[in-house]
Design a protein around this motif. Structure first.
Motif, short mmCIF file in Angstrom:
data_model
loop_
_atom_site.label_atom_id
_atom_site.label_comp_id
_atom_site.label_asym_id
_atom_site.label_seq_id
_atom_site.Cartn_x
_atom_site.Cartn_y
_atom_site.Cartn_z
N THR A 13 0.83 -1.20 0.00
CA THR A 13 0.00 0.00 0.00
C THR A 13 0.87 1.25 0.00
N LEU A 14 1.93 1.25 0.81
CA LEU A 14 2.84 2.40 0.83
C LEU A 14 3.54 2.59 -0.51
N VAL A 15 3.96 1.51 -1.13
CA VAL A 15 4.60 1.61 -2.44
C VAL A 15 3.63 2.16 -3.47
N ALA A 16 2.40 1.66 -3.46
CA ALA A 16 1.40 2.15 -4.42
C ALA A 16 1.10 3.63 -4.19
N ALA A 17 0.98 4.05 -2.93
CA ALA A 17 0.72 5.46 -2.63
C ALA A 17 1.90 6.33 -3.09
N THR A 18 3.11 5.84 -2.90
CA THR A 18 4.29 6.60 -3.33
C THR A 18 4.32 6.74 -4.85
N VAL A 19 4.03 5.66 -5.55
CA VAL A 19 4.04 5.70 -7.02
C VAL A 19 2.99 6.67 -7.53
N VAL A 20 1.80 6.63 -6.95
CA VAL A 20 0.74 7.54 -7.38
C VAL A 20 1.12 8.98 -7.06
N SER A 21 1.71 9.22 -5.89
CA SER A 21 2.12 10.58 -5.52
C SER A 21 3.18 11.12 -6.47
N VAL A 22 4.15 10.29 -6.82
CA VAL A 22 5.19 10.72 -7.76
C VAL A 22 4.58 11.00 -9.13
N GLY A 23 3.65 10.17 -9.56
CA GLY A 23 2.99 10.40 -10.84
C GLY A 23 2.20 11.69 -10.86
N ILE A 24 1.52 11.98 -9.76
CA ILE A 24 0.75 13.23 -9.68
C ILE A 24 1.70 14.42 -9.67
N ALA A 25 2.80 14.30 -8.93
CA ALA A 25 3.76 15.41 -8.87
C ALA A 25 4.39 15.68 -10.24
N ARG A 26 4.68 14.64 -10.96
CA ARG A 26 5.28 14.83 -12.28
C ARG A 26 4.28 15.39 -13.28
N ALA A 27 3.03 15.02 -13.15
CA ALA A 27 2.02 15.49 -14.09
C ALA A 27 1.53 16.89 -13.74
#
Length: 99
Positions: free
Chosen positions: A40-54
Motif C-alpha cells: 500500500t505504501l509503495v502504491a501510494a508513493t508511485v501515485v504521488s510521484v505520478g501526480i507530482a510529475r504530471a
C-alpha cells in the motif's frame, strides 16, 4: 467425492483444533499484514510521484478551487464514515475449546 472446504485462509479445518501451529499461523498473519502495508505504501508513493510529475493538482486547484475543496471534504467524510463503520461492528469472541 471429497467434501468442500468450509473455511479458508489461516483458520484450521473445522474437524481439527489448532494446536502447536498457533505460532506459525500468527507469524503468517503478521507477514501477510506487513506485506499488505508495504505494498500500500509503495502504491501510494508511485501515485504521488505520478501526480507530482504530471502537476495535475496545480492545474485543478488554479482553475476550479471550489470543486477541489468539495471533493476533498467528501473524500475525508467517506474515510471517516468507513472508520466509524469498522468501529461499530460487533466484536467476535473466540471460544476456547478444552480437549
Amino acid at each position: 467425492m471429497r467434501k468442500p472446504i468450509k473455511s479458508s485462509g489461516f483458520t484450521p479445518p473445522a474437524n481439527r483444533a489448532l494446536g502447536s501451529e498457533r505460532r506459525t499461523v500468527a507469524f503468517a498473519e503478521l507477514v501477510a499484514s506487513l506485506a499488505l502495508a508495504m505494498s500500500t505504501l509503495v502504491a501510494a508513493t508511485v501515485v504521488s510521484v505520478g501526480i507530482a510529475r504530471a502537476d495535475v493538482a496545480g492545474n485543478i486547484i488554479d482553475n476550479e478551487g471550489g470543486v477541489f475543496a468539495i471533493a476533498l471534504v467528501l473524500g475525508l467524510l467517506f474515510i471517516g464514515m468507513g472508520g466509524l463503520t469498522i468501529l461499530s461492528l460487533p466484536h467476535h469472541h473466540h471460544k476456547k475449546t478444552h480437549g
